[in-house]
Design an enzyme around this catalytic site. Structure first.
Site, short mmCIF file in Angstrom:
data_model
loop_
_atom_site.label_atom_id
_atom_site.label_comp_id
_atom_site.label_asym_id
_atom_site.label_seq_id
_atom_site.Cartn_x
_atom_site.Cartn_y
_atom_site.Cartn_z
NE ARG A 36 -4.38 -1.54 1.78
CZ ARG A 36 -5.37 -1.77 2.61
NH1 ARG A 36 -5.25 -1.42 3.88
NH2 ARG A 36 -6.49 -2.34 2.20
N GLY A 354 -9.67 -9.25 -1.27
CA GLY A 354 -8.54 -9.87 -0.59
C GLY A 354 -8.23 -11.28 -1.04
N GLY A 377 -13.25 -3.65 0.29
CA GLY A 377 -14.63 -3.22 0.44
C GLY A 377 -15.08 -2.22 -0.61
#
Length: 398
Positions: A36, A354, A377
């Site tokens: 990330r 994921g 999400g």
């Protein structure tokens, strides 16, 4: 696209408040996966190259509006410096005098990281005053956190409405990939949806049957559809109480002209463990004492044919119990087929979630997909057809 990118705003000499997602996994105080952070590097580099001063806003963990020292972002400073390749300073708060002083002292060519935005309850409440306190720190807002775009928080939604706003490079790449896959895709479009439960992906399935030409259902979800068709599934994972819902989705798909693809053959075993003895049977021949753990080779061949006849693929969820061999065969084989077609320029492939990212990485196919979203999400809500507050705020500005 209605939103602006970094190319549309003059950043020279301006403080660019940049919302990022650096909520990375940590073990024993060390980052175990810096993906990330690596993915925000192009945005930071471009802001600096355009003469801007990047001030990073981020959350970490769930402090629930209180200062929790163990959830401070300060430990990420050396990791950020290493990956971004520039000096990174830290402010002990994300608003107020500490933040203002740190912004005022930020040298050109450096980056400032503000403390965890969720140390303030007003962040998750999308509080207007808190957003105004953040806005007071800079002149431009840049959202590079698509993974947090489904949350209407002060640093993702309210702040974007208070100042000139744009998408960062990661957000830009996500939005362009998703728009190309579902908003205005090259047809035919095929979606692969796997996972354990129909109940968790009802909105997703209902939305997709009206948007795609072919919908492939795999994993434990497929078992529920087999039950709905009156086929035996032995001791397999399934939601028998969702059979009526599954039948309704099948009917809706037929009305919408969407072809639903379920397993033709199945891989069954008596125990769920690595290397367990298994057999391949027709989809309607699962023994009473066995469980379905994967789709069989005929099912994979059928998927290959669907992929080759399609122009766009959207993938969310594995086709079987991919974590344990040999029940990863269908997922791996289908992923490799999609990867080959993508590499040859014959298929636009977008995947997210994921388990999906993990499965594609295990298969070795991830690098050849057109785009892999790590958003979780937000990716799922986008597939469900929902409006993402963080994206809507950028669109409203555009």
């Amino acid at each position: 696209m209605a939103w602006k990118s970094l190319d549309d705003l003059d950043l020279s000499g301006k403080v660019v408040l940049t919302r990022v997602d650096i909520n990375v996994p940590v073990a024993d105080g060390k980052v175990t996966d810096a993906t990330r952070i690596e993915r925000i590097a192009p945005t930071i580099a471009d802001i600096l190259a355009k003469g801007g001063k990047p001030v990073l806003m981020a959350h970490y963990g769930r402090p629930k509006g209180k200062v929790v020292p163990d959830l401070s972002l300060e430990f990420l400073v050396p990791v950020l410096q290493d990956i971004l390749g520039v000096p990174v300073t830290f402010a002990s708060d994300c608003i107020g005098s500490a933040a203002k002083q740190a912004v005022g002292e930020l040298p050109n060519g450096s980056v400032l990281l503000l403390e965890n935005t969720r140390f303030h309850a007003e962040e998750e409440a999308n509080d207007a005053r808190f957003a105004a306190s953040l806005a007071a720190l800079g002149q431009i807002y840049c959202n590079d956190a698509f993974s947090a775009a489904h949350r209407a928080h002060a640093s993702t939604e309210a702040l974007a409405r208070l100042m000139p706003a744009c998408a960062g490079r990661l957000m830009q790449a996500e939005l362009q990939a998703l728009e190309a896959a579902l908003s205005a895709p090259k047809r035919p479009v095929v979606a692969v949806v796997g996972g354990a439960k129909v109940s968790t992906k009802l909105e997703l399935l209902s939305n997709l049957v009206e948007k795609v030409d072919t919908l492939v259902i795999g994993g434990g979800m497929a078992n529920t559809f087999l039950v709905a068709q009156g086929k035996p599934i032995g001791t397999s994972l399934a939601e028998a109480d969702m059979a009526d819902t599954a039948r309704a989705i099948l009917t809706k798909a037929e009305s919408a002209g969407c072809t639903i693809v379920l397993p033709i053959d199945i891989v069954v075993a008596r125990e769920f463990k690595a290397g367990a003895a298994y057999e391949v049977l027709p989809a309607d021949a699962c023994p009473d004492d066995a469980m379905i753990l994967d789709a069989g080779p005929e099912s994979v061949a059928a998927l290959d044919a669907v992929f080759k006849a399609s122009a766009t693929l959207i993938w969310n969820g594995p086709l079987g119990a991919f974590e344990i061999p040999p029940f990863d065969m269908a997922t791996n084989a289908a992923a490799k087929c999609a990867a080959t077609l993508s590499r040859e320029g014959k298929l636009i492939s977008v995947a997210g979630g994921g388990d999906t990212v993990a499965a594609l990485n295990i298969s070795g196919a991830a690098d050849d997909f057109t785009y892999i979203s790590t958003a979780g999400g937000a990716f799922l809500e986008w597939m469900e057809g929902k409006t993402l507050p963080g994206v809507a705020a950028l669109n409203d500005q555009g």
